[in-house]
Design a protein around this motif. Structure first.
Motif, PDB file in Angstrom:
ATOM      1  N   VAL A  24      25.121 -12.905  85.555  1.00 48.59           N
ATOM      2  CA  VAL A  24      26.450 -12.361  85.771  1.00 48.59           C
ATOM      3  C   VAL A  24      26.690 -11.983  87.222  1.00 48.59           C
ATOM      4  CG1 VAL A  24      28.012 -10.440  85.220  1.00 48.59           C
ATOM      5  CG2 VAL A  24      26.701 -11.556  83.391  1.00 48.59           C
ATOM      6  N   THR A  25      25.723 -11.305  87.849  1.00 48.16           N
ATOM      7  CA  THR A  25      25.911 -10.849  89.226  1.00 48.16           C
ATOM      8  C   THR A  25      26.104 -12.022  90.177  1.00 48.16           C
ATOM      9  OG1 THR A  25      24.577  -8.879  88.787  1.00 48.16           O
ATOM     10  CG2 THR A  25      24.932  -9.488  91.099  1.00 48.16           C
ATOM     11  N   ALA A  28      29.493 -13.776  89.501  1.00 45.28           N
ATOM     12  CA  ALA A  28      30.632 -13.002  89.990  1.00 45.28           C
ATOM     13  C   ALA A  28      30.748 -13.101  91.500  1.00 45.28           C
ATOM     14  CB  ALA A  28      30.494 -11.542  89.563  1.00 45.28           C
ATOM     15  N   GLN A  35      32.060  -7.936  88.584  1.00 42.62           N
ATOM     16  CA  GLN A  35      31.324  -8.220  87.355  1.00 42.62           C
ATOM     17  C   GLN A  35      32.142  -7.858  86.127  1.00 42.62           C
ATOM     18  OE1 GLN A  35      27.143  -7.068  87.182  1.00 42.62           O
ATOM     19  NE2 GLN A  35      27.091  -6.848  89.431  1.00 42.62           N
ATOM     20  N   SER A  39      33.098 -10.327  83.112  1.00 44.47           N
ATOM     21  CA  SER A  39      32.776  -9.984  81.721  1.00 44.47           C
ATOM     22  C   SER A  39      34.019 -10.069  80.843  1.00 44.47           C
ATOM     23  CB  SER A  39      32.173  -8.583  81.650  1.00 44.47           C
ATOM     24  OG  SER A  39      30.946  -8.542  82.350  1.00 44.47           O
TER      25      SER A  39
END
Length: 313
Positions: A24-25, A28, A35, A39
């Motif tokens: 995710v990091t 993003a 983030q 999400s």
């Protein structure tokens, strides 16, 4: 059932990056969003597709079987979408093939040879089609793809862009030795002879007739000609007179051995403009053609004797 129209392309792009990064990091950061925003996009996709798509595994994410099946086709589809909305390749007149439709009254016929020569030098694959001016001009311009008009400014409507060409000077023309042209042309001498009139673009309203009527005057229209060129032909063998735009027909007047003189009355102004439909305002090929037409036509309207702001019929 999944509704495709509820899918946001930006969410699909986010899914593609997540499938590539599986973190995710990093995803993003690559997308340039927070983030929490990423999400949120993933959550919306899960709801729309009815599948988790990516699940946690250690420090990162792993795709579900549904996501693995989607991945290659998603990448291909996003590339196709990007290509579809990307800017077109730069316009190259040297390799362009097609036709330019030029809608105009016959008073612009004398400029065609100059325009055609200019186009052939830079765009040899481009052909030129001249079409008569009609009240349906806005519809013709909208059909495109390369369609321009050289027409009186009042033919433009809310969908039309226009670029001023000129207000041509009109001269009174008659045969050599015409009795009215042997001395200074007065209003009474001018009105004493029959006139040739051309209804530009099929219009039946004549501003000069309306001007004369307001002054209690009337001219005798002996001939309604289909074009200026045909009207000039009629002058050569009669005592009719005609108001003719100058210098556009200077060559034809010399060839037919006709004479010109200034009109004996201040005539209504008519502005002529190059016109095109707004749907082609930003089209590269159309912009290039407009510049070529303007550059080729306008100097011919401003040769000596065709000063801007002159009077016209």
């Amino acid at each position: 059932m999944m509704r495709f129209d509820r899918l946001d392309p930006s969410h699909l792009h986010a899914l593609q990056v997540l499938l590539e990064e599986r973190h995710v990091t990093r995803a993003a950061r690559r997308l340039g969003i927070s983030q929490s925003s990423l999400s949120h996009r993933l959550r919306r996709l899960r709801e729309s597709l009815g599948d988790p798509l990516l699940v946690r595994s250690g420090p990162g994410l792993v795709p579900t079987p549904r996501a693995e099946a989607i991945a290659p086709r998603l990448t291909e589809a996003l590339r196709a979408l990007e290509a579809a909305v990307s800017l077109p390749a730069a316009f190259d007149p040297a390799t362009y093939t097609g036709a330019l439709t030029l809608v105009m009254p016959d008073l612009f016929v004398p400029v065609l040879s100059n325009l055609l020569a200019a186009l052939q030098r830079t765009a040899p694959g481009l052909s030129l089609r001249a079409r008569p001016l009609s009240p349906e001009l806005p519809r013709l311009l909208a059909e495109g793809p390369l369609c321009l008009a050289l027409a009186p400014s009042h033919f433009a409507d809310a969908t039309t862009h226009a670029r001023l060409l000129a207000e041509p000077r009109f001269a009174v023309v008659g045969r050599r030795g015409h009795p009215a042209l042997r001395q200074r042309l007065t209003l009474s001498r001018w009105l004493a002879h029959g006139h040739v009139v051309v209804h530009v673009g099929g219009e039946r309203v004549n501003p000069l007739a309306e001007l004369l009527a307001r002054q209690g005057l009337r001219r005798h229209v002996a001939l309604e000609a289909p074009s200026f060129l045909s009207g000039l032909q009629a002058l050569a063998h009669s005592d009719l007179l005609m108001n003719v735009p100058m210098p556009l027909f200077a060559d034809a007047i010399r060839a037919l051995d006709l004479e010109t003189c200034p009109p004996p009355i201040a005539l209504p102004r008519v502005r002529f403009a190059m016109q095109w439909h707004e749907r082609f305002q930003h089209d590269a090929a159309h912009r290039w053609v407009r510049d070529q037409v303007f550059s080729a036509v306008r100097p011919l309207l401003h040769k000596p004797g065709a000063s801007p702001g002159a009077r016209a019929t």
